[in-house]
Design a protein around this motif. Structure first.
Motif, PDB file in Angstrom:
ATOM      1  N   ALA A 154     113.308  20.657 -12.496  1.00  0.00           N
ATOM      2  CA  ALA A 154     113.814  22.000 -12.768  1.00  0.00           C
ATOM      3  C   ALA A 154     113.802  22.301 -14.269  1.00  0.00           C
ATOM      4  O   ALA A 154     113.380  23.383 -14.699  1.00  0.00           O
ATOM      5  CB  ALA A 154     115.223  22.152 -12.208  1.00  0.00           C
ATOM      6  N   LEU A 155     114.267  21.331 -15.070  1.00  0.00           N
ATOM      7  CA  LEU A 155     114.287  21.517 -16.522  1.00  0.00           C
ATOM      8  C   LEU A 155     112.875  21.655 -17.076  1.00  0.00           C
ATOM      9  O   LEU A 155     112.611  22.506 -17.936  1.00  0.00           O
ATOM     10  CB  LEU A 155     115.008  20.333 -17.176  1.00  0.00           C
ATOM     11  N   ALA A 156     111.958  20.824 -16.570  1.00  0.00           N
ATOM     12  CA  ALA A 156     110.570  20.889 -17.035  1.00  0.00           C
ATOM     13  C   ALA A 156     109.932  22.226 -16.668  1.00  0.00           C
ATOM     14  O   ALA A 156     109.175  22.811 -17.457  1.00  0.00           O
ATOM     15  CB  ALA A 156     109.769  19.734 -16.431  1.00  0.00           C
ATOM     16  N   ALA A 157     110.237  22.741 -15.479  1.00  0.00           N
ATOM     17  CA  ALA A 157     109.685  24.033 -15.060  1.00  0.00           C
ATOM     18  C   ALA A 157     110.192  25.156 -15.957  1.00  0.00           C
ATOM     19  O   ALA A 157     109.428  26.048 -16.356  1.00  0.00           O
ATOM     20  CB  ALA A 157     110.053  24.310 -13.602  1.00  0.00           C
ATOM     21  N   PHE A 158     111.486  25.126 -16.291  1.00  0.00           N
ATOM     22  CA  PHE A 158     112.044  26.152 -17.182  1.00  0.00           C
ATOM     23  C   PHE A 158     111.359  26.106 -18.550  1.00  0.00           C
ATOM     24  O   PHE A 158     110.952  27.139 -19.092  1.00  0.00           O
ATOM     25  CB  PHE A 158     113.546  25.943 -17.340  1.00  0.00           C
ATOM     26  N   ALA A 159     111.218  24.906 -19.101  1.00  0.00           N
ATOM     27  CA  ALA A 159     110.583  24.777 -20.416  1.00  0.00           C
ATOM     28  C   ALA A 159     109.122  25.219 -20.372  1.00  0.00           C
ATOM     29  O   ALA A 159     108.627  25.865 -21.300  1.00  0.00           O
ATOM     30  CB  ALA A 159     110.683  23.324 -20.890  1.00  0.00           C
ATOM     31  N   ALA A 160     108.435  24.883 -19.289  1.00  0.00           N
ATOM     32  CA  ALA A 160     107.028  25.245 -19.170  1.00  0.00           C
ATOM     33  C   ALA A 160     106.839  26.755 -19.162  1.00  0.00           C
ATOM     34  O   ALA A 160     105.877  27.278 -19.739  1.00  0.00           O
ATOM     35  CB  ALA A 160     106.437  24.634 -17.902  1.00  0.00           C
ATOM     36  N   LEU A 161     107.773  27.473 -18.531  1.00  0.00           N
ATOM     37  CA  LEU A 161     107.647  28.920 -18.426  1.00  0.00           C
ATOM     38  C   LEU A 161     108.169  29.649 -19.657  1.00  0.00           C
ATOM     39  O   LEU A 161     107.501  30.526 -20.207  1.00  0.00           O
ATOM     40  CB  LEU A 161     108.394  29.413 -17.177  1.00  0.00           C
ATOM     41  N   PHE A 162     109.381  29.288 -20.105  1.00  0.00           N
ATOM     42  CA  PHE A 162     110.005  30.055 -21.184  1.00  0.00           C
ATOM     43  C   PHE A 162     109.480  29.650 -22.562  1.00  0.00           C
ATOM     44  O   PHE A 162     109.259  30.501 -23.430  1.00  0.00           O
ATOM     45  CB  PHE A 162     111.522  29.885 -21.144  1.00  0.00           C
ATOM     46  N   VAL A 163     109.281  28.358 -22.755  1.00  0.00           N
ATOM     47  CA  VAL A 163     108.874  27.871 -24.081  1.00  0.00           C
ATOM     48  C   VAL A 163     107.354  27.821 -24.223  1.00  0.00           C
ATOM     49  O   VAL A 163     106.789  28.283 -25.217  1.00  0.00           O
ATOM     50  CB  VAL A 163     109.488  26.479 -24.352  1.00  0.00           C
ATOM     51  N   LEU A 164     106.683  27.260 -23.217  1.00  0.00           N
ATOM     52  CA  LEU A 164     105.234  27.058 -23.312  1.00  0.00           C
ATOM     53  C   LEU A 164     104.424  28.218 -22.746  1.00  0.00           C
ATOM     54  O   LEU A 164     103.203  28.266 -22.929  1.00  0.00           O
ATOM     55  CB  LEU A 164     104.843  25.769 -22.595  1.00  0.00           C
ATOM     56  N   ASN A 165     105.089  29.125 -22.014  1.00  0.00           N
ATOM     57  CA  ASN A 165     104.404  30.276 -21.410  1.00  0.00           C
ATOM     58  C   ASN A 165     103.259  29.872 -20.491  1.00  0.00           C
ATOM     59  O   ASN A 165     102.200  30.522 -20.446  1.00  0.00           O
ATOM     60  CB  ASN A 165     103.868  31.226 -22.497  1.00  0.00           C
ATOM     61  N   LEU A 166     103.444  28.797 -19.745  1.00  0.00           N
ATOM     62  CA  LEU A 166     102.419  28.354 -18.811  1.00  0.00           C
ATOM     63  C   LEU A 166     102.410  29.257 -17.575  1.00  0.00           C
ATOM     64  O   LEU A 166     103.436  29.828 -17.212  1.00  0.00           O
ATOM     65  CB  LEU A 166     102.672  26.898 -18.396  1.00  0.00           C
ATOM     66  N   PRO A 167     101.273  29.368 -16.899  1.00  0.00           N
ATOM     67  CA  PRO A 167     101.205  30.228 -15.703  1.00  0.00           C
ATOM     68  C   PRO A 167     102.095  29.711 -14.578  1.00  0.00           C
ATOM     69  O   PRO A 167     102.164  28.499 -14.345  1.00  0.00           O
ATOM     70  CB  PRO A 167      99.718  30.170 -15.306  1.00  0.00           C
ATOM     71  N   PHE A 168     102.732  30.627 -13.874  1.00  0.00           N
ATOM     72  CA  PHE A 168     103.606  30.261 -12.759  1.00  0.00           C
ATOM     73  C   PHE A 168     102.889  29.424 -11.691  1.00  0.00           C
ATOM     74  O   PHE A 168     103.421  28.403 -11.241  1.00  0.00           O
ATOM     75  CB  PHE A 168     104.195  31.539 -12.151  1.00  0.00           C
TER      76      PHE A 168
END
Length: 441
Positions: A154-168
């Motif tokens: 869950a934490l990694a998914a949040f960081a990937a989206l908010f910080v890294l702007n990775l595609p959903f």
């Protein structure tokens, strides 16, 4: 409360199924939890059309599929009772009432959004939506994050989206792959229950599934073929249909899971509407019956309404709303008709369960990203971005803080978390508060 029959379900006539399905479609407020509870009361407890075990097995099966699980459960019950026509009737009647209501609200919004009183009304609705999304985050997190491995996902998914702007979609697929591997090597990381492998299963229904996939796929893409051949790939209707078709394949974990991705693409990627208007749409969807993902229809309406050529704005908006609803919900029928005969086997698919458990954990991070995104755009009038080394993250202009939205959001949170008010009452009071505070500059 009616007594539940666990052994011999009653088979209704097709007319009875249609009547009760229409009733459920008109009363299905409260998101998936409320909708699933309503169907359980109407179909299991009161009418005993399916048994408790059948209902729970089907619900678990629907959680494995992309799309709104409550609507898919309705389709499955209709299919179980009256085959193909039963599934079509139950599924369509679950969606149509809410679709008609939100289409009417979208038309009103498209013409009245520039009015001062209308903007004030939605000031309160947006603030209430923020509290509702936070409530959804806490509910899903409490249910899904029961191991340290899941909390890490869950934490990694949040960081990937908010910080890294990775595609959903990339985040969801990566989580699913991690869960599949964990299920095969360390199932304890996901707290998976052991299944009874000795149980004899029914033959594999390949023929029925292949026919359903072929026919369902043709029906799904038919409107897109018409749009492509008549308007071309550069028209907004093609963009709307293609985007929401892709969204229908990756919407695991419910509507809140995909709202952040949809909102960011619709606002920042395509420029169909503003962040505030996206929050307004979620507020509209919360007040209507049917799946919350119906908010996609509102987005499709506004996108076509604002780029209508060669149609009038109203005609283009209605076509955009209809196309969005079609490509969003047609796949639900495809999944059920193709995979329902496999329900017993899917109950024993250990690796698949592991992948979906990890995806559900990632969804918590996705909803956390949605909560923060909404908070920034509701509480601040201007949101920009800042550079942190190689990273770019969203950041508000502190001077643009809207104290009215903060007051209304705090009131909504108090009513939801402390007073236990239902969503409709909270939205109504928040909207009234918006009308009052909206008069204050």
């Amino acid at each position: 409360m009616a007594r539940v029959n666990l052994t011999s379900p009653q088979i209704p006539t097709f007319r009875e199924l249609v009547r009760v399905s229409a009733r459920i479609g008109c009363l299905s407020f409260g998101g998936p939890v409320g909708q699933i509870a309503l169907m359980h009361r109407e179909l299991v407890e009161e009418r005993q059309w399916v048994t408790e075990d059948q209902y729970l097995h089907a619900l678990n099966f629907c959680h494995l599929l992309p799309g709104p699980e409550a609507q898919q459960l309705a389709i499955w019950i209709g299919w179980k009772l009256h085959g193909l026509r039963g599934g079509l009737a139950a599924g369509l009647l679950f969606v149509i009432p809410g679709a008609l209501v939100i289409l009417a609200l979208s038309i009103l919004y498209g013409y009245a959004a520039h009015l001062t009183w209308f903007a004030a009304l939605f000031l309160g609705i947006k603030a209430a939506v923020l509290a509702i999304v936070v409530q959804a985050l806490l509910r899903v997190a409490g249910r899904a994050l029961n191991t340290g491995f899941k909390r890490g996902i869950a934490l990694a998914a949040f960081a990937a989206l908010f910080v890294l702007n990775l595609p959903f979609p990339l985040v969801v697929l990566t989580a699913g792959a991690a869960g599949t591997i964990a299920a095969a090597t360390r199932p304890d990381l996901l707290a998976l229950k052991q299944t009874d492998k000795a149980r004899e299963l029914a033959p594999r229904p390949w023929g029925a599934s292949i026919r359903a996939i072929v026919v369902g796929s043709l029906i799904w893409v038919a409107p897109m073929v018409v749009v492509f051949t008549t308007l071309g790939p550069d028209h907004v209707l093609w963009q709307v249909g293609a985007f929401f078709s892709k969204l229908a394949i990756v919407t695991f974990g419910g509507a809140y899971a995909v709202l952040a991705y949809m909102a960011q693409q619709a606002v920042q990627g395509f420029g169909w509407l503003s962040a505030g208007e996206m929050a307004d749409g979620l507020g509209l969807a919360e007040t209507t019956p049917g799946p919350l993902i119906m908010v996609t229809q509102y987005v499709g309406y506004l996108a076509a309404f604002r780029a209508p050529e060669p149609f009038t704005p109203l005609s283009a908006g209605i076509i955009g709303a209809a196309l969005t609803t079609w490509v969003t919900f047609a796949p639900c029928f495809l999944w059920i008709f193709a995979l329902a005969p496999w329900i017993e086997r899917l109950e024993h698919a250990h690796k698949l369960k592991g992948g979906l458990a990890a995806v559900t954990a990632a969804i918590v991070g996705v909803i956390a990203n949605l909560s923060l995104w909404f908070a920034l755009h509701v509480l601040f009038k201007r949101v920009g971005s800042v550079k942190l080394g190689a990273l770019t993250i969203s950041a508000p202009e502190l001077a643009s803080f809207d104290w009215r939205a903060a007051v209304l959001g705090a009131l909504a949170a108090f009513l939801i978390f402390r007073r236990k008010w239902n969503i409709i009452r909270v939205l109504a009071l928040s909207a009234a508060g918006g009308l009052v505070l909206g008069q204050i500059a």
